[in-house]
Every structure is written in structure tokens, then in C-alpha cells.
Scaffold this active site. Structure first.
Site, PDB file in Angstrom:
ATOM      1  N   HIS A 128      35.352  48.474  34.447  1.00 58.13           N
ATOM      2  CA  HIS A 128      35.926  48.757  35.762  1.00 58.13           C
ATOM      3  C   HIS A 128      35.838  50.277  35.954  1.00 58.13           C
ATOM      4  O   HIS A 128      35.941  51.030  34.983  1.00 58.13           O
ATOM      5  CB  HIS A 128      37.390  48.308  35.742  1.00 58.13           C
ATOM      6  N   ASP A 162      41.605  48.588  27.936  1.00 59.94           N
ATOM      7  CA  ASP A 162      41.995  48.449  29.332  1.00 59.94           C
ATOM      8  C   ASP A 162      42.501  47.019  29.481  1.00 59.94           C
ATOM      9  O   ASP A 162      41.714  46.078  29.574  1.00 59.94           O
ATOM     10  CB  ASP A 162      40.768  48.732  30.220  1.00 59.94           C
ATOM     11  N   GLN A 206      43.480  43.121  32.849  1.00 64.45           N
ATOM     12  CA  GLN A 206      43.320  41.662  32.980  1.00 64.45           C
ATOM     13  C   GLN A 206      43.707  40.944  31.684  1.00 64.45           C
ATOM     14  O   GLN A 206      43.485  39.739  31.555  1.00 64.45           O
ATOM     15  CB  GLN A 206      41.860  41.317  33.335  1.00 64.45           C
ATOM     16  N   LYS A 208      49.655  43.107  38.684  1.00 62.67           N
ATOM     17  CA  LYS A 208      48.783  41.960  38.394  1.00 62.67           C
ATOM     18  C   LYS A 208      49.515  40.901  37.578  1.00 62.67           C
ATOM     19  O   LYS A 208      48.925  39.904  37.169  1.00 62.67           O
ATOM     20  CB  LYS A 208      47.545  42.430  37.627  1.00 62.67           C
ATOM     21  N   CYS A 242      34.748  46.909  41.814  1.00 61.98           N
ATOM     22  CA  CYS A 242      34.896  48.198  41.116  1.00 61.98           C
ATOM     23  C   CYS A 242      34.102  48.211  39.809  1.00 61.98           C
ATOM     24  O   CYS A 242      34.537  48.824  38.827  1.00 61.98           O
ATOM     25  CB  CYS A 242      36.358  48.535  40.840  1.00 61.98           C
TER      26      CYS A 242
HETATM   27  N1  PMP Z   1      40.728  47.663  34.784  1.00 63.43           N
HETATM   28  C1  PMP Z   1      40.493  46.402  35.137  1.00 63.43           C
HETATM   29  C2  PMP Z   1      39.735  45.513  34.200  1.00 63.43           C
HETATM   30  C3  PMP Z   1      40.967  45.925  36.355  1.00 63.43           C
HETATM   31  O1  PMP Z   1      40.732  44.656  36.720  1.00 63.43           O
HETATM   32  C4  PMP Z   1      41.686  46.795  37.215  1.00 63.43           C
HETATM   33  C5  PMP Z   1      42.199  46.326  38.563  1.00 63.43           C
HETATM   34  N2  PMP Z   1      41.246  45.674  39.345  1.00 63.43           N
HETATM   35  C6  PMP Z   1      41.917  48.089  36.790  1.00 63.43           C
HETATM   36  C7  PMP Z   1      41.423  48.491  35.573  1.00 63.43           C
HETATM   37  C8  PMP Z   1      42.666  49.070  37.627  1.00 63.43           C
HETATM   38  O2  PMP Z   1      43.963  48.663  37.849  1.00 63.43           O
HETATM   39  P1  PMP Z   1      44.869  49.489  38.863  1.00 63.43           P
HETATM   40  O3  PMP Z   1      44.133  49.459  40.181  1.00 63.43           O
HETATM   41  O4  PMP Z   1      46.153  48.752  38.912  1.00 63.43           O
HETATM   42  O5  PMP Z   1      44.968  50.862  38.345  1.00 63.43           O
END
Ligand code: PMP
Length: 409
Positions: free
Chosen positions: A123, A200, A203, A226, A366
């Protein structure tokens, strides 16, 4: 089904609403989850009954607010089996948690010629902070490649790290593919090589039982929004010895011990990393979300997602012209199903589904470099959580058939 989903659904007021006259089918949980009444009530209770700033008040409301805020920290620590509440830092989100590490630990420890090891499925949150650090320091970034079923190519795991690899960082679960990465195995190899390891967990923590000590990672980052909690709260777990050594990220109130005109000394963990008034209400309500998940049991949450993902993979694979990404075995993936359908553009799919009441995500999620690796501009993505039912998967499939027919005309 493992969970009593009908009972769970009653806790989520938003699931009663309609979209374009159709019942809402919310399948965009990887972006953000919905919130149960218990979380919404915790927010209202704080604002109605004990709203006050924390850690500095000598009055009753301030003491109650401080106790509730620190209680939430202890709940989070227990939820991921962190060794102590002091190893839990509240941030705004996963993104800020990762930036904190790249900025503080990274700036102090990464030097010219060093290497940062990531994967092809990052991401942007776990990519941009490291690319910026590498550019600033003259370090390089290397990416673990993917196999044909979009798992990490880990043959030769023992050769993955070299002497210059200072840190490795990767998702616990890919938000675009659903792939669950074998973080325990990789952490062990990183440790043998003297490389730090950041997971990270954006998820991961919402969907799997997580034990940061069993994983053996140095950092684990995730977001409350989430996992049934409010927006505006993230978590950075850090191994306490590392957090002790690290310089603060932001400077200001609360993170100091003593300040003079000449300089300052820093507060103890975890407050050294929480400058200024934190997001008190949302942290407290996050505590209610953790209670909710604890009550369901994370093993059950995981089992429910395996069941519903299995059903979704089976039903979707019956559609002619569908291409699905990620490992075919639901036990090797989280509750995320990414796909393309014939020559339909993912955004067109998303827009037509919306008119059937079905909320999915369409685009690059993203993960632009990953999309390039897959050779697509984007995908459509359905992602599940504790309140989703097999009947909702049926609605998704019927809506996809209707989308195909709509564009055929
Ligand atoms: N890493 C992963 C794997 C994600 O799915 C996300 C959210 N889509 C993020 C990081 C970023 O999370 P946040 O927007 O809450 O900072």
C-alpha cells in the site's frame, strides 16, 4: 455460519439504510468498516458525561477521561498481546504510525548504501515513507516479487536479506489481493540477519488473531477505523527497547518531562510519542470496538471470513469472463476479493453496483505499482467483515450479471 450474523447486524444502525431504494450491501470493509451502536454510544457518553483533557487535569472529569483513555490503551495491548501498554502509541492512522518509524528510527539508523526491503504488494502507506527516507539517505529500496498466484516469492528466504538490509516492511494481509503473508517466518529470518521488521497490519489486526510477540516483529501498525472503531485513531506497537531508544516524532505538550529556554527532556513511553492533545473521544470509543471484537472472538471473526470468502470465490468464479487475483485457497487469504470482469472498467462496475445498493471499491486501491505488476489499471474489490452474509454475496453476483447485461446493450 460461525458468527450469529443476524444478531450482529442489529448492532449496526447503518445497515438498516437503503441506497437508491435498495438495501445497503456494504462490501467496502477494507477501506473502512461500519460502527456498532456500542462504539457510537461510547463517543456520545464521553462528550455528554466526562469530556475533559487528559493527563493534566486535577478535576474529576479529567481523571475519568484519563482513566478511560489509558484503559483503551491497555485493551489494545492485550488484543495484540503486546508486552505492555507502554509499547502502544496512538497515532492518527496506520499511515502516521509507519511515517513515525521511517522518520525517527529511519533517520537515525539508515545510511548511504543501506537497503530497505519491501514487497511488490505495498500500500502507498508502506511505500512512500520508505522511498522518501531512501532518497534522503542515499539508501536503496528492494521489492520481494510475487508468484503467479500473487503470494510472496519466498524461495531462498534465507538469502532474502543481506548485510545492508536495515529494515524490512510488508503488509500482514494485502488490501488489494487478500494474500496473507507468512510474517512469522520472515520475522525469524530478519532477526537472524539483524534486520528490523515492521508489519503493516492495517488489514491484519481487524481480521486475524494477532500476537505481536509470537510474530516476533519489531513494529506493527494498524487503524481503528477498519476494525469497528472511529476514524482518526491508529496504533503503532513497537518493541519497548526500540521505542526507548528512538527520538520523538512530533514536539510539543505532553511529550516532555522538563523544559527550559535552552532545551528539554522527554516524557516516558508511550507519551514521548503523543505530542499535544490526543484524539481522546475516538481512542475511548476504539476501546469499545476492541471489546466488541473480543466478545465475538478473533478466531470466530477469522473463521467467518474464511466461510464467506470461500463462498464468494465459488460464486464469482461461475461468472464467465471473471479474473480474480490472489491465492485461490480462502485459508491463505483475508476477506478481500479483487477481480476484473470481461472488458468492463472497474469504475463502471462500481457505479452500476452502487445503483443496486452494493458498495465496493474500484481502482488501484493505493497500490499503483502492484497494479502495474498485474498489468491492469485497477480492479473491482469486494471486502467482507463480521456483518456480511452469503445472501449479500448473492446480491453482488446478481448485480454483476446485471452490470454485464447493462453494458452489452
Ligand atoms: N496499509 C494497508 C494494507 C491498508 O489497507 C491501508 C488502508 N487502505 C493502509 C495501510 C492505510 O491505512 P490508513 O489510511 O488508515 O492510514
Amino acid at each position: 455460519m460461525t458468527l450469529d450474523v443476524q444478531r450482529i447486524r442489529e448492532d449496526f444502525p447503518i445497515l438498516e439504510r437503503q441506497v437508491y431504494g435498495k438495501p445497503l450491501v456494504y462490501l467496502d470493509n477494507a477501506a473502512t468498516s461500519q460502527k456498532p451502536r456500542q462504539v457510537i454510544d461510547a463517543l456520545v457518553d464521553y462528550y455528554e458525561n466526562y469530556n475533559a483533557n487528559i493527563h493534566r487535569a486535577v478535576h474529576c472529569l479529567g481523571e475519568e477521561a484519563t482513566a478511560a483513555y489509558e484503559e483503551a490503551r491497555a485493551k489494545v495491548a492485550k488484543f495484540i498481546n503486546a508486552p505492555s501498554p507502554e509499547s502502544i502509541i496512538f497515532t492518527r492512522n496506520t499511515t502516521e504510525a509507519i511515517n513515525l518509524v521511517a522518520y525517527t528510527w529511519g533517520r537515525a539508523n539508515v545510511r548511504e548504501g543501506d537497503e530497505i526491503l519491501l514487497t511488490q504488494m505495498e500500500h502507498h502507506s508502506n511505500l512512500i515513507p520508505w522511498q522518501r527516507l531512501a532518497a534522503e539517505k542515499g539508501a536503496s529500496v528492494r521489492y520481494i516479487e510475487l508468484t503467479d498466484s500473487q503470494t510472496l516469492a519466498l524461495d531462498g528466504l534465507e538469502n532474502l536479506f543481506d548485510a545492508r538490509t536495515r529494515i524490512a516492511a510488508m503488509p500482514h494481509v494485502s488490501n488489494s489481493l487478500g494474500t496473507i503473508n507468512p510474517v512469522e517466518k520472515i520475522a525469524a529470518e530478519a532477526r537472524r540477519n539483524g534486520t528490523l521488521f515492521l508489519v503493516d497490519g492495517a488489514q491484519g489486526a481487524p481480521h486475524l488473531p494477532v500476537d505481536v510477540q509470537a510474530i516476533g516483529c519489531d513494529f506493527y501498525a494498524f487503524s481503528a477505523h477498519k476494525m469497528l472503531g472511529p476514524t482518526g485513531v491508529g496504533v503503532l506497537y513497537g518493541r519497548p527497547e526500540l521505542l526507548e531508544e528512538m527520538e520523538p516524532f512530533l514536539g510539543g505538550g505532553e511529550m516532555i518531562r522538563k523544559v527550559t529556554y535552552e532545551g528539554a527532556t522527554w516524557n516516558d513511553l508511550p507519551w514521548k510519542f503523543e505530542a499535544g492533545t490526543p484524539n481522546i473521544a475516538d481512542v475511548i470509543a476504539f476501546g469499545a470496538a476492541i471489546d466488541y471484537l473480543d466478545h465475538l472472538g478473533m478466531e470466530n471473526v477469522r473463521e467467518h471470513e474464511v466461510e464467506i470468502t470461500d463462498y464468494a470465490l465459488t460464486r464469482l468464479s461461475q461468472l464467465e469472463g471473471i479474473v480474480m487475483y490472489g491465492p485461490p485457497d480462502p485459508r491463505e487469504r483475508g476477506g478481500v476479493v479483487s477481480f476484473n470482469f470481461g472488458d468492463l472498467h472497474p469504475h463502471d462496475i462500481g457505479t452500476v453496483l452502487d445503483h443496486h445498493g452494493v458498495a465496493i471499491r474500484a481502482g488501484h486501491h493505493c497500490t499503483q505499482p502492484l497494479m502495474r505488476t498485474l498489468g491492469v489499471s485497477g480492479t473491482a474489490r469486494a471486502s467482507f467483515y463480521v456483518y456480511n452474509t452469503p445472501e449479500e454475496v448473492d446480491v453482488l453476483v446478481e448485480a454483476l450479471e446485471a452490470t454485464r447485461d447493462f453494458f452489452k446493450r
